[in-house]
Design a protein around this motif. Structure first.
Motif, PDB file in Angstrom:
ATOM      1  N   LYS A  85      34.062  14.247 -18.958  1.00 59.28           N
ATOM      2  CA  LYS A  85      32.693  13.759 -19.139  1.00 59.28           C
ATOM      3  C   LYS A  85      32.655  12.656 -20.196  1.00 59.28           C
ATOM      4  O   LYS A  85      31.966  11.647 -20.023  1.00 59.28           O
ATOM      5  CB  LYS A  85      31.771  14.913 -19.540  1.00 59.28           C
ATOM      6  CG  LYS A  85      30.312  14.536 -19.636  1.00 59.28           C
ATOM      7  CD  LYS A  85      29.449  15.752 -19.922  1.00 59.28           C
ATOM      8  CE  LYS A  85      27.983  15.370 -20.010  1.00 59.28           C
ATOM      9  NZ  LYS A  85      27.138  16.543 -20.251  1.00 59.28           N
ATOM     10  N   THR A  89      31.593   8.807 -19.391  1.00 58.90           N
ATOM     11  CA  THR A  89      30.481   8.208 -20.131  1.00 58.90           C
ATOM     12  C   THR A  89      30.942   6.954 -20.871  1.00 58.90           C
ATOM     13  O   THR A  89      30.218   5.955 -20.920  1.00 58.90           O
ATOM     14  CB  THR A  89      29.862   9.232 -21.098  1.00 58.90           C
ATOM     15  OG1 THR A  89      29.535  10.417 -20.373  1.00 58.90           O
ATOM     16  CG2 THR A  89      28.597   8.692 -21.743  1.00 58.90           C
ATOM     17  N   LYS A 105      19.116   0.742 -21.892  1.00 58.35           N
ATOM     18  CA  LYS A 105      20.079   1.496 -21.081  1.00 58.35           C
ATOM     19  C   LYS A 105      21.359   1.738 -21.880  1.00 58.35           C
ATOM     20  O   LYS A 105      21.933   2.838 -21.835  1.00 58.35           O
ATOM     21  CB  LYS A 105      20.414   0.740 -19.801  1.00 58.35           C
ATOM     22  CG  LYS A 105      21.447   1.458 -18.950  1.00 58.35           C
ATOM     23  CD  LYS A 105      21.529   0.874 -17.570  1.00 58.35           C
ATOM     24  CE  LYS A 105      22.608   1.563 -16.775  1.00 58.35           C
ATOM     25  NZ  LYS A 105      22.140   2.548 -15.854  1.00 58.35           N
ATOM     26  N   LYS A 108      20.783   4.445 -24.373  1.00 60.03           N
ATOM     27  CA  LYS A 108      20.746   5.743 -23.702  1.00 60.03           C
ATOM     28  C   LYS A 108      22.166   6.236 -23.430  1.00 60.03           C
ATOM     29  O   LYS A 108      22.482   7.418 -23.653  1.00 60.03           O
ATOM     30  CB  LYS A 108      19.968   5.630 -22.394  1.00 60.03           C
ATOM     31  CG  LYS A 108      19.823   6.926 -21.643  1.00 60.03           C
ATOM     32  CD  LYS A 108      18.987   6.737 -20.384  1.00 60.03           C
ATOM     33  CE  LYS A 108      18.900   8.022 -19.593  1.00 60.03           C
ATOM     34  NZ  LYS A 108      18.121   7.859 -18.364  1.00 60.03           N
ATOM     35  N   LEU A 109      23.033   5.339 -22.967  1.00 53.94           N
ATOM     36  CA  LEU A 109      24.419   5.718 -22.705  1.00 53.94           C
ATOM     37  C   LEU A 109      25.164   6.056 -23.995  1.00 53.94           C
ATOM     38  O   LEU A 109      26.010   6.957 -24.017  1.00 53.94           O
ATOM     39  CB  LEU A 109      25.140   4.595 -21.951  1.00 53.94           C
ATOM     40  CG  LEU A 109      24.769   4.459 -20.474  1.00 53.94           C
ATOM     41  CD1 LEU A 109      25.338   3.177 -19.892  1.00 53.94           C
ATOM     42  CD2 LEU A 109      25.239   5.668 -19.683  1.00 53.94           C
ATOM     43  N   LYS A 112      24.166   9.509 -24.854  1.00 54.21           N
ATOM     44  CA  LYS A 112      24.836  10.436 -23.947  1.00 54.21           C
ATOM     45  C   LYS A 112      26.304  10.621 -24.347  1.00 54.21           C
ATOM     46  O   LYS A 112      26.835  11.733 -24.308  1.00 54.21           O
ATOM     47  CB  LYS A 112      24.739   9.895 -22.519  1.00 54.21           C
ATOM     48  CG  LYS A 112      25.205  10.819 -21.451  1.00 54.21           C
ATOM     49  CD  LYS A 112      24.943  10.219 -20.069  1.00 54.21           C
ATOM     50  CE  LYS A 112      25.463  11.121 -18.978  1.00 54.21           C
ATOM     51  NZ  LYS A 112      25.254  10.553 -17.641  1.00 54.21           N
ATOM     52  N   LYS A 115      26.571  12.832 -27.441  1.00 57.96           N
ATOM     53  CA  LYS A 115      26.349  14.229 -27.077  1.00 57.96           C
ATOM     54  C   LYS A 115      27.598  14.807 -26.403  1.00 57.96           C
ATOM     55  O   LYS A 115      28.025  15.926 -26.722  1.00 57.96           O
ATOM     56  CB  LYS A 115      25.148  14.341 -26.141  1.00 57.96           C
ATOM     57  CG  LYS A 115      24.811  15.752 -25.736  1.00 57.96           C
ATOM     58  CD  LYS A 115      23.606  15.810 -24.825  1.00 57.96           C
ATOM     59  CE  LYS A 115      23.373  17.226 -24.356  1.00 57.96           C
ATOM     60  NZ  LYS A 115      22.321  17.320 -23.358  1.00 57.96           N
ATOM     61  N   ALA A 116      28.198  14.032 -25.506  1.00 54.82           N
ATOM     62  CA  ALA A 116      29.401  14.490 -24.808  1.00 54.82           C
ATOM     63  C   ALA A 116      30.551  14.692 -25.794  1.00 54.82           C
ATOM     64  O   ALA A 116      31.311  15.668 -25.693  1.00 54.82           O
ATOM     65  CB  ALA A 116      29.793  13.495 -23.722  1.00 54.82           C
TER      66      ALA A 116
END
Length: 128
Positions: A85, A89, A105, A108-109, A112, A115-116
């Motif tokens: 993941k 990402t 965008k 946002k990535l 993400k 978090k990953a």
């Protein structure tokens, strides 16, 4: 909530609460057993008969089916999945940056990805 759901929830809670297991330096199935036993004692002291029954079943299941090797294997699969993941990402973020996508965008990535990475780090820190 049906009986199977209650049992699954009880087993999940019992196995995820590792405070007593961490105190005694146990790992794997022994840690699961100790955690369930600790919760079972608390439930008995509080007179929670439904919880006692669920924890007793959970302890029986752990005694019958828990194997340290299967716990290690399952943990390693989770780590590999989390690493995949993170890799995916990172790739998505890199492609978005190369394509000059909107800052929103990209942000946002990036979130993400963080978090990953945090999930991966947490899994790597855990002992199976």
């Amino acid at each position: 909530m049906n009986r199977l759901s209650k049992f699954a929830l009880t087993l999940l809670l019992a196995t995820s609460m590792g405070a007593s297991a961490a105190e005694t330096q146990l790992a794997g199935c022994a840690a699961k057993r100790e955690s369930i036993r600790s919760e079972l004692r608390q439930a008995q002291e509080q007179g929670l008969s439904d919880k006692v029954a669920g924890l007793t079943r959970a302890l029986d299941e752990v005694n019958a089916h828990c194997r340290d090797s299967s716990l290690v294997e399952r943990h390693n699969k989770k780590v590999l999945k989390a690493q995949a993941k993170v890799n995916q990402t990172e790739r998505s973020l890199r492609l978005a940056q190369e394509a000059n996508k909107e800052p929103k965008k990209i942000a946002k990535l990036e979130g993400k990805l963080e978090k990953a990475k945090a999930e991966l780090a947490a899994l790597q820190a855990q002992q199976p």
